[in-house]
Enzyme design. Structure first.
Site, PDB file in Angstrom:
ATOM      1  N   ARG A  22      -6.882  19.787  26.076  1.00  0.00           N
ATOM      2  CA  ARG A  22      -7.394  18.932  25.006  1.00  0.00           C
ATOM      3  C   ARG A  22      -7.240  19.676  23.681  1.00  0.00           C
ATOM      4  O   ARG A  22      -7.380  20.907  23.618  1.00  0.00           O
ATOM      5  CB  ARG A  22      -8.875  18.605  25.219  1.00  0.00           C
ATOM      6  CG  ARG A  22      -9.119  17.562  26.303  1.00  0.00           C
ATOM      7  CD  ARG A  22      -8.653  16.161  25.874  1.00  0.00           C
ATOM      8  NE  ARG A  22      -8.889  15.140  26.875  1.00  0.00           N
ATOM      9  CZ  ARG A  22      -7.990  14.722  27.777  1.00  0.00           C
ATOM     10  NH1 ARG A  22      -6.784  15.248  27.799  1.00  0.00           N
ATOM     11  NH2 ARG A  22      -8.287  13.768  28.644  1.00  0.00           N
TER      12      ARG A  22
ATOM     13  N   HIS B  67       1.261  14.383  23.689  1.00  0.00           N
ATOM     14  CA  HIS B  67       0.334  14.111  24.808  1.00  0.00           C
ATOM     15  C   HIS B  67       1.073  13.402  25.953  1.00  0.00           C
ATOM     16  O   HIS B  67       0.669  12.322  26.402  1.00  0.00           O
ATOM     17  CB  HIS B  67      -0.867  13.287  24.335  1.00  0.00           C
ATOM     18  CG  HIS B  67      -2.047  13.382  25.264  1.00  0.00           C
ATOM     19  ND1 HIS B  67      -3.347  13.414  24.848  1.00  0.00           N
ATOM     20  CD2 HIS B  67      -2.113  13.446  26.628  1.00  0.00           C
ATOM     21  CE1 HIS B  67      -4.159  13.484  25.885  1.00  0.00           C
ATOM     22  NE2 HIS B  67      -3.419  13.512  26.992  1.00  0.00           N
TER      23      HIS B  67
HETATM   24  P1  NDP Z   1     -10.357  19.730  37.376  1.00  0.00           P
HETATM   25  O1  NDP Z   1     -11.741  19.243  37.149  1.00  0.00           O
HETATM   26  O2  NDP Z   1      -9.715  19.510  38.705  1.00  0.00           O
HETATM   27  O3  NDP Z   1     -10.279  21.305  37.116  1.00  0.00           O
HETATM   28  C1  NDP Z   1     -10.946  21.929  36.062  1.00  0.00           C
HETATM   29  C2  NDP Z   1     -10.864  23.438  36.241  1.00  0.00           C
HETATM   30  O4  NDP Z   1     -11.446  24.079  35.096  1.00  0.00           O
HETATM   31  C3  NDP Z   1     -11.639  23.932  37.462  1.00  0.00           C
HETATM   32  O5  NDP Z   1     -10.924  24.968  38.089  1.00  0.00           O
HETATM   33  C4  NDP Z   1     -12.931  24.467  36.856  1.00  0.00           C
HETATM   34  O6  NDP Z   1     -13.541  25.506  37.606  1.00  0.00           O
HETATM   35  C5  NDP Z   1     -12.413  25.023  35.541  1.00  0.00           C
HETATM   36  N1  NDP Z   1     -13.503  25.164  34.564  1.00  0.00           N
HETATM   37  C6  NDP Z   1     -14.280  24.184  34.035  1.00  0.00           C
HETATM   38  N2  NDP Z   1     -15.174  24.698  33.172  1.00  0.00           N
HETATM   39  C7  NDP Z   1     -14.974  26.033  33.173  1.00  0.00           C
HETATM   40  C8  NDP Z   1     -15.592  27.120  32.503  1.00  0.00           C
HETATM   41  N3  NDP Z   1     -16.609  26.933  31.640  1.00  0.00           N
HETATM   42  N4  NDP Z   1     -15.119  28.364  32.737  1.00  0.00           N
HETATM   43  C9  NDP Z   1     -14.105  28.564  33.603  1.00  0.00           C
HETATM   44  N5  NDP Z   1     -13.463  27.576  34.265  1.00  0.00           N
HETATM   45  C10 NDP Z   1     -13.903  26.326  34.056  1.00  0.00           C
HETATM   46  O7  NDP Z   1      -9.461  19.095  36.226  1.00  0.00           O
HETATM   47  P2  NDP Z   1      -7.902  18.743  36.261  1.00  0.00           P
HETATM   48  O8  NDP Z   1      -7.160  19.932  36.730  1.00  0.00           O
HETATM   49  O9  NDP Z   1      -7.683  17.461  36.963  1.00  0.00           O
HETATM   50  O10 NDP Z   1      -7.629  18.472  34.693  1.00  0.00           O
HETATM   51  C11 NDP Z   1      -7.836  19.486  33.726  1.00  0.00           C
HETATM   52  C12 NDP Z   1      -7.718  18.894  32.321  1.00  0.00           C
HETATM   53  O11 NDP Z   1      -6.367  18.621  32.002  1.00  0.00           O
HETATM   54  C13 NDP Z   1      -8.411  17.543  32.106  1.00  0.00           C
HETATM   55  O12 NDP Z   1      -9.788  17.704  31.911  1.00  0.00           O
HETATM   56  C14 NDP Z   1      -7.697  17.003  30.880  1.00  0.00           C
HETATM   57  O13 NDP Z   1      -8.396  17.368  29.720  1.00  0.00           O
HETATM   58  C15 NDP Z   1      -6.338  17.700  30.904  1.00  0.00           C
HETATM   59  N6  NDP Z   1      -5.243  16.749  31.106  1.00  0.00           N
HETATM   60  C16 NDP Z   1      -4.231  16.669  30.181  1.00  0.00           C
HETATM   61  C17 NDP Z   1      -3.176  15.818  30.370  1.00  0.00           C
HETATM   62  C18 NDP Z   1      -2.027  15.785  29.445  1.00  0.00           C
HETATM   63  O14 NDP Z   1      -1.144  14.933  29.590  1.00  0.00           O
HETATM   64  N7  NDP Z   1      -1.926  16.680  28.484  1.00  0.00           N
HETATM   65  C19 NDP Z   1      -3.102  14.944  31.547  1.00  0.00           C
HETATM   66  C20 NDP Z   1      -4.176  15.134  32.478  1.00  0.00           C
HETATM   67  C21 NDP Z   1      -5.214  15.997  32.242  1.00  0.00           C
HETATM   68  P3  NDP Z   1     -14.168  25.207  39.079  1.00  0.00           P
HETATM   69  O15 NDP Z   1     -12.983  24.812  39.942  1.00  0.00           O
HETATM   70  O16 NDP Z   1     -14.735  26.494  39.494  1.00  0.00           O
HETATM   71  O17 NDP Z   1     -15.128  24.080  38.892  1.00  0.00           O
HETATM   72  C1  OXD Z   2      -5.763  12.733  31.159  1.00  0.00           C
HETATM   73  C2  OXD Z   2      -4.846  12.729  30.038  1.00  0.00           C
HETATM   74  O1  OXD Z   2      -6.851  13.259  31.013  1.00  0.00           O
HETATM   75  O2  OXD Z   2      -3.867  11.958  30.058  1.00  0.00           O
HETATM   76  O3  OXD Z   2      -5.398  12.226  32.230  1.00  0.00           O
HETATM   77  O4  OXD Z   2      -4.987  13.496  29.099  1.00  0.00           O
END
Ligand code: NDP
Ligand code: OXD
Length: 308
Positions: free
Chosen positions: A223, A271
């Site tokens: 993000r 994006h």
């Molecule tokens: P998940 O919820 O599967 O994974 C999030 C990860 O971040 C987990 O490993 C979690 O740890 C870790 N995490 C969260 N908070 C913390 C913290 N404070 N400190 C350390 N680690 C932390 O999310 P996704 O992988 O599905 O997606 C990740 C992000 O990607 C989305 O939230 C979105 O913003 C972005 N995104 C962007 C897109 C794009 O096109 N650019 C498309 C899709 C998504 P734990 O496993 O231990 O809980």
């Molecule tokens: C998502 C994105 O969160 O597209 O899936 O950014």
């Protein structure tokens, strides 16, 4: 049984067809043609206007068309019903592909050769082997773990940082705030795949960049609010960072006046790092609809306290 579909970016008719193929009795109403709001039981949404979801008094669950739910959770009028985030094979595969492409572009110094070409400079040099390049992924969830596996398969040294420890073949796991510093210290290419929460906002700032190896690269596909843009530009201009790939921004579309558009060491993409497709994502959404109607929690339910 009626579902309200609202997204400025997703193909509504394709979603309607895929969901009806799986649940023939489901009525898919495409916003703003929603009919009587009291008939809507499920909302399938991406970036709904704030306050919109409070209009449906019988809503049982909110299914997000995006993996990131920061926009939804920020709505002060969001109804208190379960929220599920998007998990889709296409979303995961395309993210791993984008991260691999961005890492390879920096690793093979294609960004430097692109700049050299603009001045007709024959900049002969070989990069290190992939096995000498250390890639660090912040966020080892659905998307970060898939990206990590791709990078391991290509021979990079890969580590990850998450809230809880992970066990992924070939990936060094760092967990929790106390392990952030050792993680950053051993990183040449930093990839951000964290959810946007109060804890992670602004995490890509001057202090983080200072911990990275000299000449490191930053890839932000999570993000825009993870990144402090002025700190990135300063670290690039000082030479401490060698380049950045940015797919997400504080303001989208990125305004024409934003200096990131013209920075010679920055690649901007709009994006597009990953995307779900109804043909594959509808399986998970249909499974969740059945679970919700049976009184079960959705798969991949968001923890509102954690913010993801
Ligand atoms: P998940 O919820 O599967 O994974 C999030 C990860 O971040 C987990 O490993 C979690 O740890 C870790 N995490 C969260 N908070 C913390 C913290 N404070 N400190 C350390 N680690 C932390 O999310 P996704 O992988 O599905 O997606 C990740 C992000 O990607 C989305 O939230 C979105 O913003 C972005 N995104 C962007 C897109 C794009 O096109 N650019 C498309 C899709 C998504 P734990 O496993 O231990 O809980
Ligand atoms: C998502 C994105 O969160 O597209 O899936 O950014």
């Amino acid at each position: 049984m009626a579902l309200m579909f609202l997204s400025p970016d997703d193909p509504a008719e394709a979603w309607r067809a895929e969901l009806r193929a799986r649940i023939p009795e489901l009525e898919v109403r495409i916003w703003p043609e929603v009919g009587d709001p009291a008939e809507i039981e499920i909302a399938l949404v991406w970036r709904p206007p704030p306050g919109e979801l409070a209009r449906y008094p019988k809503l049982k669950a909110i299914l997000s068309l995006g993996a990131g739910v920061d926009g939804l959770i920020a709505d002060p009028d969001l109804p208190d019903v379960p929220i599920a985030r998007m998990v889709d094979p296409s979303l995961t595969r395309t993210m791993a592909e984008y991260v691999l492409a961005a890492v390879l572009r920096h690793h093979r110094e294609l960004d430097r050769f692109e700049r050299a070409q603009r001045t007709s400079t024959w900049a002969y040099a070989f990069p290190p082997q992939a096995s000498e390049r250390r890639v660090g992924i912040m966020g080892l969830g659905e998307l970060g773990a898939a990206a990590a596996r791709q990078l391991v398969a290509h021979g990079f040294q890969v580590s990850g940082w998450s809230r809880t420890p992970k066990s992924i073949d070939g990936v060094v796991s760092h967990a929790g705030h106390g392990e952030l510093h050792p993680f950053l210290h051993r990183t040449d290419i930093l990839v951000c795949l964290l959810p946007l929460t109060a804890e992670t906002e602004g995490i890509l700032d001057a202090a983080t960049f200072a911990e990275l190896a000299h000449g490191a690269f930053v890839i932000n596909v999570a993000r825009g609010r993870h990144l402090v843009e002025a700190d990135l530009i300063e670290a690039l201009d000082s030479g401490h960072l060698a380049g950045a790939t940015l797919d997400v921004f504080r303001e989208e579309p990125l305004p024409p006046a934003n200096p990131l558009w013209r920075h010679p060491k920055v690649l901007v993409t709009p994006h597009v790092a990953s995307y779900s497709v109804p043909a594959t994502a509808a399986d998970g959404v249909a499974a969740d609809i059945r679970r919700i109607l049976a009184g079960q929690p959705p798969l991949h339910q968001v923890d509102r306290d954690k913010g993801y």
